[in-house]
Design a protein around this motif. Structure first.
Motif, mmCIF file in Angstrom:
data_model
loop_
_atom_site.group_PDB
_atom_site.id
_atom_site.type_symbol
_atom_site.label_atom_id
_atom_site.label_comp_id
_atom_site.label_asym_id
_atom_site.label_seq_id
_atom_site.Cartn_x
_atom_site.Cartn_y
_atom_site.Cartn_z
ATOM 1 N N ASP A 320 0.561 -1.060 0.072
ATOM 2 C CA ASP A 320 0.030 -0.028 -0.093
ATOM 3 C C ASP A 320 0.925 1.106 0.099
ATOM 4 O O ASP A 320 2.226 1.167 -0.075
ATOM 5 N N VAL A 321 0.346 2.365 -0.131
ATOM 6 C CA VAL A 321 0.968 3.544 -0.009
ATOM 7 C C VAL A 321 1.392 3.752 1.241
ATOM 8 O O VAL A 321 0.810 3.470 2.320
ATOM 9 N N GLY A 322 2.588 4.497 1.828
ATOM 10 C CA GLY A 322 3.005 4.799 2.995
ATOM 11 C C GLY A 322 3.401 6.372 3.186
ATOM 12 O O GLY A 322 3.930 6.618 2.341
ATOM 13 N N HIS A 323 3.277 6.775 4.429
ATOM 14 C CA HIS A 323 3.455 8.115 4.768
ATOM 15 C C HIS A 323 4.345 8.133 5.951
ATOM 16 O O HIS A 323 4.159 7.248 7.075
ATOM 17 N N LYS A 324 5.196 9.081 6.057
ATOM 18 C CA LYS A 324 6.011 9.288 7.466
ATOM 19 C C LYS A 324 6.387 10.512 7.648
ATOM 20 O O LYS A 324 6.695 11.366 6.648
ATOM 21 N N VAL A 325 6.352 10.979 9.031
ATOM 22 C CA VAL A 325 6.558 12.257 9.347
ATOM 23 C C VAL A 325 7.574 12.365 10.515
ATOM 24 O O VAL A 325 7.586 11.604 11.460
ATOM 25 N N SER A 326 8.681 13.082 10.442
ATOM 26 C CA SER A 326 9.564 13.296 11.498
ATOM 27 C C SER A 326 9.902 14.737 11.956
ATOM 28 O O SER A 326 9.756 15.579 10.998
ATOM 29 N N LEU A 327 10.053 15.123 13.232
ATOM 30 C CA LEU A 327 10.119 16.156 13.703
ATOM 31 C C LEU A 327 11.565 16.299 14.226
ATOM 32 O O LEU A 327 11.722 15.602 15.309
ATOM 33 N N THR A 328 12.390 17.406 14.023
ATOM 34 C CA THR A 328 13.484 17.452 14.759
ATOM 35 C C THR A 328 13.700 18.988 15.291
ATOM 36 O O THR A 328 13.472 19.717 14.341
ATOM 37 N N LEU A 329 13.821 19.132 16.582
ATOM 38 C CA LEU A 329 13.882 20.508 17.049
ATOM 39 C C LEU A 329 15.510 20.597 17.314
ATOM 40 O O LEU A 329 16.256 19.963 18.127
ATOM 41 N N THR A 330 16.166 21.772 16.937
ATOM 42 C CA THR A 330 17.412 21.975 17.070
ATOM 43 C C THR A 330 17.716 23.248 17.666
ATOM 44 O O THR A 330 16.921 24.314 17.642
ATOM 45 N N ARG A 331 18.793 23.573 18.466
ATOM 46 C CA ARG A 331 19.092 24.887 19.047
ATOM 47 C C ARG A 331 20.385 25.445 18.247
ATOM 48 O O ARG A 331 21.427 24.889 18.226
ATOM 49 N N GLU A 332 19.936 26.465 17.234
ATOM 50 C CA GLU A 332 20.929 26.863 16.495
ATOM 51 C C GLU A 332 21.998 27.569 16.810
ATOM 52 O O GLU A 332 23.096 27.773 16.207
ATOM 53 N N ASP A 333 22.131 28.262 18.027
ATOM 54 C CA ASP A 333 23.223 28.961 18.526
ATOM 55 C C ASP A 333 24.220 27.946 19.332
ATOM 56 O O ASP A 333 25.129 28.456 19.839
ATOM 57 N N ALA A 334 23.851 26.559 19.461
ATOM 58 C CA ALA A 334 24.534 25.753 20.136
ATOM 59 C C ALA A 334 25.492 24.765 19.314
ATOM 60 O O ALA A 334 25.343 23.604 19.014
ATOM 61 N N GLU A 335 26.634 25.285 18.830
ATOM 62 C CA GLU A 335 27.477 24.769 18.139
ATOM 63 C C GLU A 335 28.809 24.080 19.030
ATOM 64 O O GLU A 335 28.940 24.602 19.989
#
Length: 335
Positions: A320-335
């Motif tokens: 069948d068709v498949g769907h997937k969702v991923s969420l990633t939260l990053t802190r941009e000033d934290a190198e």
């Protein structure tokens, strides 16, 4: 006569992908960014999204990342994941990632072994609600450590010196399964590395991008999964390898990534994929694994000190068709 058949449609799905492996269910946990490019991730994924395919990519992410994923498995099962990544000192990165794959309300059916996979799927759907049910759960907790190493290459006074980036990583994983009143546990390890080479320095071609090679050893020395029944599943060792060209397209403010991936120590499963990333804010993906065409997209939303990355993927799977969702939260000033 009715008999309790330990047939789960999800196991049929994972068998199509990698049924010889006791941890085949983890392929369903690959992030949407990999699924969109034909389940490729050994060369290009970074941060915590890289962990399931190549732990070496962990050291290329931001200092802090939080990860959440949901996947409806063709309307028959579910998969979700939760993870956290941070940095230790100046060189080390670490993460913890939990993934679960499961099916609720699995019905006990007559023996369906004489049917094809698609016939079994249709039988399950049309006869739903007429049999007693049970649940299935497969969990994986992965602890990963990664480091980014840089090699200075000096070929002598006649040549320019250059640098090769060499991220490496290792994961320890704990598997736990529950099925029809029985359970199983196992402990294994994955290890991976990448070599990121400046193409313009090697081939003296102006504006040529980075050439990337990646290798992952999954289930180093094999992973035994021990059931309370006394049965032992084996997640056998296999090696993923891949190569990619990451080519900047400066006049379009974008990067084009061309990727291939295959498998050693197993039946070949050639994958190819393309990713076009625009201004580090929008990505379009297309690829093919050993079963079907896949596609996807990613969007980065700024949120003050943080950025939210939303990845979506679509798979035209034979079931069948498949769907997937991923969420990633990053802190941009934290190198």
């Amino acid at each position: 006569m009715m008999k309790r058949c330990v047939y789960i449609i999800l196991l049929g799905i994972t068998a199509l992908w990698a049924g010889k492996y006791g941890d085949a269910f983890m392929i369903a946990a690959y992030p949407a960014a990999a699924m969109g490019t034909g389940h490729i991730g050994v060369t290009q994924l970074t941060g915590i999204r890289a962990v399931p395919i190549n732990p070496a990519g962990l050291s290329y992410g931001r200092k802090m990342e939080t990860y959440l994923q949901y996947n409806a498995l063709f309307g028959l099962g579910f998969q979700y994941g939760l993870g956290y990544k941070n940095r230790y000192g100046d060189h080390w990165h670490w993460s913890v990632l939990w993934n679960r794959v499961g099916v609720n309300a699995i019905e006990e059916h007559p023996d369906l072994s004489s049917m094809t996979t698609l016939e079994r799927r249709d039988f399950v759907r049309t006869q739903a609600g007429t049999y007693a049910t049970f649940d299935s759960r497969e969990d994986l907790i992965t602890l990963t450590l990664g480091r980014h190493i840089r090699h200075r290459i000096d070929l002598g006074w006649q040549y320019d010196e250059f640098f090769i980036e060499n991220p490496v990583g290792i994961s320890v994983k704990v598997l736990n399964k529950s099925l029809y009143g029985e359970s199983a546990r196992g402990i294994g390890a994955d290890a991976g590395l990448r070599l990121i080479i400046p193409g313009n320095e090697i081939f003296y071609i102006r504006n040529l991008g980075e050439i990337v090679f990646g290798v992952t050893a999954q289930n180093v020395y094999s992973t035994g999964i021990y059931w309370t029944t006394g049965h032992v599943d084996q997640a056998r060792m296999r090696m993923l390898w891949g190569a990619a060209l990451h080519q900047p397209v400066r006049f379009l403010y974008s990067d084009l990534r061309l990727m291939v991936q295959n498998v050693w120590l197993d039946d070949p499963a050639f994958h190819w994929g393309v990713e076009w990333e625009i201004m580090d804010a929008l990505a379009f993906r297309l690829g093919k694994d050993d079963l079907s065409m896949n596609a996807g997209a990613g969007v980065r939303f700024p949120m003050g000190k943080y950025h939210l990355i939303v990845d979506y993927a679509f798979q035209d799977h034979p079931l069948d068709v498949g769907h997937k969702v991923s969420l990633t939260l990053t802190r941009e000033d934290a190198e």
